[in-house]
Design a protein around this motif. Structure first.
Motif, PDB file in Angstrom:
ATOM      1  N   ALA A 211       0.840  -1.203   0.000  1.00  0.00           N
ATOM      2  CA  ALA A 211       0.000   0.000   0.000  1.00  0.00           C
ATOM      3  C   ALA A 211       0.871   1.248   0.000  1.00  0.00           C
ATOM      4  CB  ALA A 211      -0.924  -0.006   1.224  1.00  0.00           C
ATOM      5  N   LEU A 212       2.009   1.140   0.651  1.00  0.00           N
ATOM      6  CA  LEU A 212       2.982   2.243   0.666  1.00  0.00           C
ATOM      7  C   LEU A 212       4.367   1.638   0.494  1.00  0.00           C
ATOM      8  CD1 LEU A 212       1.701   4.277   3.782  1.00  0.00           C
ATOM      9  CD2 LEU A 212       1.379   4.890   1.377  1.00  0.00           C
ATOM     10  N   PRO A 227      19.393  -4.422   6.825  1.00  0.00           N
ATOM     11  CA  PRO A 227      18.187  -4.661   7.632  1.00  0.00           C
ATOM     12  C   PRO A 227      17.025  -3.759   7.183  1.00  0.00           C
ATOM     13  CG  PRO A 227      20.115  -4.425   9.041  1.00  0.00           C
ATOM     14  CD  PRO A 227      20.543  -4.004   7.657  1.00  0.00           C
ATOM     15  N   VAL A 228      15.967  -4.368   6.707  1.00  0.00           N
ATOM     16  CA  VAL A 228      14.776  -3.651   6.273  1.00  0.00           C
ATOM     17  C   VAL A 228      13.547  -4.391   6.807  1.00  0.00           C
ATOM     18  CG1 VAL A 228      15.793  -2.676   4.170  1.00  0.00           C
ATOM     19  CG2 VAL A 228      14.751  -4.948   4.095  1.00  0.00           C
ATOM     20  N   GLY A 248      11.058   4.898   4.983  1.00  0.00           N
ATOM     21  CA  GLY A 248      12.417   5.412   4.866  1.00  0.00           C
ATOM     22  C   GLY A 248      13.080   5.705   6.198  1.00  0.00           C
ATOM     23  N   LYS A 249      12.292   5.702   7.285  1.00  0.00           N
ATOM     24  CA  LYS A 249      12.878   5.943   8.603  1.00  0.00           C
ATOM     25  C   LYS A 249      13.279   4.626   9.259  1.00  0.00           C
ATOM     26  CE  LYS A 249      10.374  10.255   9.497  1.00  0.00           C
ATOM     27  NZ  LYS A 249       9.421  10.952  10.407  1.00  0.00           N
ATOM     28  N   GLN A 250      13.962   4.730  10.373  1.00  0.00           N
ATOM     29  CA  GLN A 250      14.457   3.546  11.054  1.00  0.00           C
ATOM     30  C   GLN A 250      13.705   3.303  12.355  1.00  0.00           C
ATOM     31  OE1 GLN A 250      18.720   3.822  11.589  1.00  0.00           O
ATOM     32  NE2 GLN A 250      19.117   2.844   9.618  1.00  0.00           N
ATOM     33  N   ILE A 251      13.518   2.017  12.658  1.00  0.00           N
ATOM     34  CA  ILE A 251      13.070   1.570  13.965  1.00  0.00           C
ATOM     35  C   ILE A 251      14.061   0.506  14.420  1.00  0.00           C
ATOM     36  CG2 ILE A 251      10.633   2.047  13.544  1.00  0.00           C
ATOM     37  CD1 ILE A 251      10.218  -0.900  12.933  1.00  0.00           C
ATOM     38  N   VAL A 256      18.462  -3.759  16.646  1.00  0.00           N
ATOM     39  CA  VAL A 256      19.180  -3.507  15.390  1.00  0.00           C
ATOM     40  C   VAL A 256      18.453  -2.403  14.619  1.00  0.00           C
ATOM     41  CG1 VAL A 256      19.925  -4.496  13.199  1.00  0.00           C
ATOM     42  CG2 VAL A 256      19.974  -5.886  15.278  1.00  0.00           C
ATOM     43  N   PRO A 257      19.128  -1.300  14.234  1.00  0.00           N
ATOM     44  CA  PRO A 257      18.481  -0.259  13.423  1.00  0.00           C
ATOM     45  C   PRO A 257      18.018  -0.845  12.090  1.00  0.00           C
ATOM     46  CG  PRO A 257      20.554   0.520  14.345  1.00  0.00           C
ATOM     47  CD  PRO A 257      20.514  -0.949  14.593  1.00  0.00           C
ATOM     48  N   THR A 258      16.740  -0.686  11.807  1.00  0.00           N
ATOM     49  CA  THR A 258      16.142  -1.309  10.625  1.00  0.00           C
ATOM     50  C   THR A 258      15.306  -0.287   9.887  1.00  0.00           C
ATOM     51  OG1 THR A 258      16.050  -3.412  11.827  1.00  0.00           O
ATOM     52  CG2 THR A 258      14.742  -3.242   9.807  1.00  0.00           C
ATOM     53  N   THR A 259      15.427  -0.236   8.568  1.00  0.00           N
ATOM     54  CA  THR A 259      14.720   0.754   7.749  1.00  0.00           C
ATOM     55  C   THR A 259      13.348   0.218   7.337  1.00  0.00           C
ATOM     56  OG1 THR A 259      16.828   1.547   6.888  1.00  0.00           O
ATOM     57  CG2 THR A 259      14.838   2.167   5.682  1.00  0.00           C
ATOM     58  N   VAL A 260      12.322   1.037   7.536  1.00  0.00           N
ATOM     59  CA  VAL A 260      10.965   0.692   7.085  1.00  0.00           C
ATOM     60  C   VAL A 260      10.875   1.014   5.600  1.00  0.00           C
ATOM     61  CG1 VAL A 260       8.498   1.132   7.348  1.00  0.00           C
ATOM     62  CG2 VAL A 260      10.006   1.188   9.356  1.00  0.00           C
ATOM     63  N   ILE A 261      10.620  -0.004   4.772  1.00  0.00           N
ATOM     64  CA  ILE A 261      10.590   0.228   3.320  1.00  0.00           C
ATOM     65  C   ILE A 261       9.178   0.132   2.732  1.00  0.00           C
ATOM     66  CG2 ILE A 261      12.946  -0.607   3.021  1.00  0.00           C
ATOM     67  CD1 ILE A 261      11.682  -3.232   1.920  1.00  0.00           C
ATOM     68  N   GLY A 262       8.214  -0.377   3.494  1.00  0.00           N
ATOM     69  CA  GLY A 262       6.877  -0.518   2.920  1.00  0.00           C
ATOM     70  C   GLY A 262       5.825  -0.879   3.948  1.00  0.00           C
TER      71      GLY A 262
END
Length: 888
Positions: A211-212, A227-228, A248-251, A256-262
């Motif tokens: 959806a995004l 990590p995504v 595009g931000k990280q959680i 472990v820092p992980t990027t939100v891609i969708g």
């Protein structure tokens, strides 16, 4: 074409302009009659004679009008409308009968419609993926494995080889359940949630577009890839308030820092709606685990190429798997591959309960139809002379049948409309309260359900009304006019028909009651099953130590020992211990092994056992008996950890009951087998109350090995309410690590309740349907017997006037009512035995012919039948003979 349009125009005019056409017909008939009258007057007749002569010449205007209207289009519709009005007026004259009949059908059709809605959404509608009929699930199959139907989850090495070497599939993707701790970039608001790992091609293979954002790439789907994470829509709304800027931000996932891609679309809840986020499949493995062939952890979904059959594609992958098996003959690698459609895989756990529930409501609906038929037959006896008079006045048998069928249709349509309203509420409740119902989000009423409800009403109207209508308009119809006023209403054949239908209704009720009793007794056995350990006053909670922070044995051990010391010092705690998985909470995993003192001739004869990690006080805290040897001590820690304790099932299964102490077991951890010495034997515990006991190996949790002992449950045996101790225990964990969340906070009793929730839900539903059916049977018995008593008022009055004792009348009426009950109960017992054998797979510790269930079923039925018969029988025995004879 013009003639067709002309005919269509005329038919439409006749449909919507019948009132005007009727007025025109009346005017034309009046005109011709007046013309004839004027001609007769001109011939010398007076006015009265001229009118009589005109009527004799012209014929009856009313008959002519009816004959003319019969030639019009839509005449059948007009007759049906008249029948509807007549049927409605007839039912309104008997509001009590109409109300009871409508309520009976509303209950039956409402329950059936609700279950149909669930079954249709869960089992019949295609999955919401691209070309779902081409999707299949692939499983490993061991040729000598007869457990779990032979379907075994897949190792990552097998999946990767299948994907690389097969050619009959458009694509093969993998997924696996996972778990993780999620927090903000500054480790704020940590929580443990259910997650999953999916290969980079999983979502494109299913036809799921985010959806995004976007989905994973092949470069990210590697053990050491970037990590995504992809969020599910529910997690996106709950945790991030549906803010699209999160892309595009990280959680932090497990710190472990992980990027939100969708973000996945709202409708995507496969394979479990509890999943909160998705990681790349390969990142859920360490580099050494990603290629192994003996670690069975994954589900594999494949899409067939156009024109390729499932059998051909499965044979190809099975041949590839056999080559893998030969190359890894010393490891637990399967020889074959089995497949099944993806929809079958999704609903496998609820297919049998849904079919049983649908059969239950169908049985209840059939009971309702028999009930209504019986009431209609009894009612037709009371209207026997009325129907006979209508027949004598020219009403044809088909006309009389149609009129009575319309009454049945009105009852069923009204009951169906009321049942549909009940179904909407029931369906919503079912979808919300059925634990782990797959595709629950797709359960809702739509046009298809409305069409089903209408068709069901029509079918039940036909099934309920046809036999009463035929029986009440038979050859002996006119004989009712010859009967004296004191003749018993209704023929012997109709009385026999009522009793036959009552017998069938009772038989179905007994079958349904016995099946419900078996399932409910099975559920009670599950709830009271012996886990093999202490279940009262035990609180548990789970935590997982992040590998990045707790990366050495010493760090893990220090946390475990500090936590145990803190919890054991809490007031109200009798004892505390650590274990990787508590009894009743699931399988956790198993490991293959060899016993050095009992070598096996080949690997194909080798079996595996479940494994647990526990601390020295676990067995005493949980009340698990020590049968031989000893348990762990404080010395089995860190590198001095090559000692294990085995369960009784392990000894019986692999050592034939011999003394296990001192035996050596080589256990395969990933690719590095390790040798352990058996130091003790303990009693068996159940990992799931619905499953049989499995052999178990216990390893020392104080070894502190990261990954193996990082996730644990703290179990506390308390002197007070165990739930009241969960917060103090959680505070001790927070004091050691403020950023460490806990989850699965339950008592042992709650764990058993969660495990048996599905069985209890199904058993309670069927028990409710059986109770309603018993009520319907009681209402039907009461209604029919009341009509019979009413019809026999004159006869009973004469018997009492001639000296019959009232107790004798009471006995005769009771026997007359209970006779079909006893016959139906006997037939129902046979049906119950057959039904019990069909639902054997849903029974736990209960025989299909359980004497307690049979006795309870029979007792409930007899009590209900006696209560239903007693009121009409009592009323019959207290008839005033003078009043009864005067009423005739």
């Amino acid at each position: 074409m013009p003639s067709f349009i002309t005919r269509l125009t005329i038919r439409l005019q006749m449909l919507f302009g019948r009132r005007k056409a009727a007025e025109q017909l009346n005017d034309e008939l009046s005109f011709h009659l007046e013309q004839q009258i004027h001609e007769n007057i001109a011939a010398g007749m007076n006015k009265d004679e001229a009118r009589k002569a005109a009527l004799r010449t012209f014929g009856s205007p009313g008959l002519t009008r009816e004959q003319t209207r019969a030639t019009w289009s839509w005449h059948s519709l007009e007759k049906f409308g008249r029948d509807l009005k007549f049927g409605a007026r007839t039912l309104l004259r008997s509001p009590g009968f109409a109300f009871v009949s409508i309520l009976i059908m509303a209950l039956g059709m409402g329950a059936t419609t609700s279950l149909f809605t669930v079954v249709r959404a869960v089992m019949l509608q295609p999955l919401p993926f691209r070309d779902p009929s081409h999707l299949v699930m692939l499983y490993e199959h061991f040729r000598d494995d007869n457990s779990n139907n032979g379907y075994n989850i897949v190792s990552p090495g097998d999946y990767r080889t299948w994907r690389a070497d097969s050619h009959n599939f458009e694509g093969i993707a993998a997924l696996r359940n996972y778990g993780g701790m999620v927090s903000g970039v500054n480790s704020e608001l940590p929580e443990v949630v259910q997650s999953a790992g999916g290969s980079a091609n999983l979502f494109p293979l299913l036809g799921v577009n985010p959806a995004l954002g976007r989905s994973f790439t092949e470069a990210e789907d590697q053990p050491e890839g970037q990590p995504v994470v992809m969020l599910t829509w529910s997690f996106f709304q709950r945790r991030f308030a549906a803010d699209p800027s999160i892309i595009g931000k990280q959680i932090h996932l497990d710190t472990v820092p992980t990027t939100v891609i969708g973000v996945l679309p709202p409708w995507f809840t496969y394979p479990d709606n509890r999943i909160q986020f998705w990681m790349p499949y390969a990142q859920t493995f360490s580099p050494g685990q990603y290629g192994i062939y003996d670690g069975h952890q994954s589900l594999v979904v494949a899409r067939l190429k156009p024109g390729v059959t499932v059998a051909a594609a499965t044979r190809e992958v099975s041949a590839i798997q056999y080559q893998i098996h030969v190359a890894n003959a010393s490891k637990p690698v399967a020889e074959d591959v089995w497949s099944r459609p993806m929809i079958d895989d999704v609903v496998k756990d609820v297919r049998t309960p849904l079919i049983v529930l649908l059969a239950s409501v169908a049985c209840m609906l059939l009971i309702a139809c028999l009930n209504l038929s019986n009431l209609l037959i009894a009612r037709s006896a009371a209207r026997r002379k009325e129907v006979a008079i209508r027949g004598a006045l020219g009403g044809g048998r088909l006309t009389l049948i149609r009129e009575q069928m319309v009454e049945s249709l009105l009852i069923c349509l009204t009951g169906g409309a009321l049942g549909m309203l009940l179904s909407l509420a029931a369906t919503k409740w079912l979808a919300a309260h059925w634990s782990r119902l797959p595709r629950a989000e797709a359960v809702h009423a739509d046009v298809g359900v409305l069409f089903f409800a209408f068709a069901l009403a029509a079918i039940t109207a036909l099934a309920s009304g046809l036999i009463p209508a035929i029986s009440s308009t038979g050859k002996g119809l006119l004989s009712a006019l010859h009967d004296s006023s004191r003749t018993i209403g209704g023929s012997t054949s109709r009385a026999r028909l009522r009793k036959v239908m009552l017998t069938a209704e009772i038989a179905l009720t007994v079958t349904l009651l016995a099946s419900a009793g078996l399932l409910f007794r099975s559920f009670l056995r599950l709830r009271t099953a012996d886990l093999g350990c202490r279940t009262d006053h035990v609180a548990t909670m789970r935590f997982g130590l992040p590998i990045i922070q707790y990366d050495t044995r010493e760090k893990v051990l220090n946390f475990h020992e500090s936590l145990l010391a803190r919890v054991r010092s809490l007031p109200g705690v009798r004892g505390a211990a650590l274990v990787s998985t508590v009894p009743g909470a699931g399988h956790e995993g198993d490991k293959t092994f060899t016993i050095l003192e009992h070598p096996l001739p080949s690997f194909s004869d080798q079996e595996d056992a479940m494994y647990r990690s526990a601390d020295p006080q676990y067995f005493s805290v949980m009340g698990i008996p020590v049968l031989r040897g000893r348990i762990f001590t404080e010395h089995e820690r860190l590198n001095n950890d090559h000692y294990i304790i085995v369960s009784k099932k392990f000894v019986d299964q692999f050592l034939n009951g011999d003394d296990p102490l001192g035996k050596h077991v080589r256990v395969g951890w990933d690719n590095e087998p390790e040798l352990y010495e058996i130091i003790g034997e303990v009693g068996d515990t159940l990992y799931d109350v619905t499953k049989p006991v499995q052999a178990t190996m216990y390893f020392p949790i104080l070894s502190g090995i990261p990954n193996r002992t990082s996730e644990a449950n703290i179990v506390a045996w308390t002197a007070v309410d165990p739930l009241s101790m969960t917060t103090p225990i959680q505070q001790q964990i927070s004091a050691l690590d403020p950023q460490l969340p806990v989850y699965n906070v339950f008592t042992i009793d709650q764990i058993i309740g969660r495990t048996t929730a599905s069985q209890g839900f199904a058993a309670n539903l069927i028990l409710a349907f059986a109770g309603i059916s018993l009520l319907l049977a009681g209402v039907g018995l009461y209604g029919v017997l009341s009509y019979l008593v009413t019809q026999r008022n004159a006869e009973i009055g004469i018997r009492i006037a001639l000296g019959a004792q009232r107790t004798e009348v009471l006995r005769v009426i009771l026997i007359d009512g209970l006779r079909p009950v006893l016959i139906g109960a006997a037939i129902g017992m046979v049906g119950a035995a057959i039904a019990g054998s069909l639902i054997r797979s849903m029974l736990y510790g209960a025989s299909p012919w359980d004497p307690i269930v049979i006795a309870t079923t029979t007792g409930c039925l007899l009590l209900t039948a006696i209560a239903a018969c007693l009121v009409p029988a009592w009323r019959a025995s207290h008839i005033n003979p003078i009043q009864a004879l005067r009423s005739e």
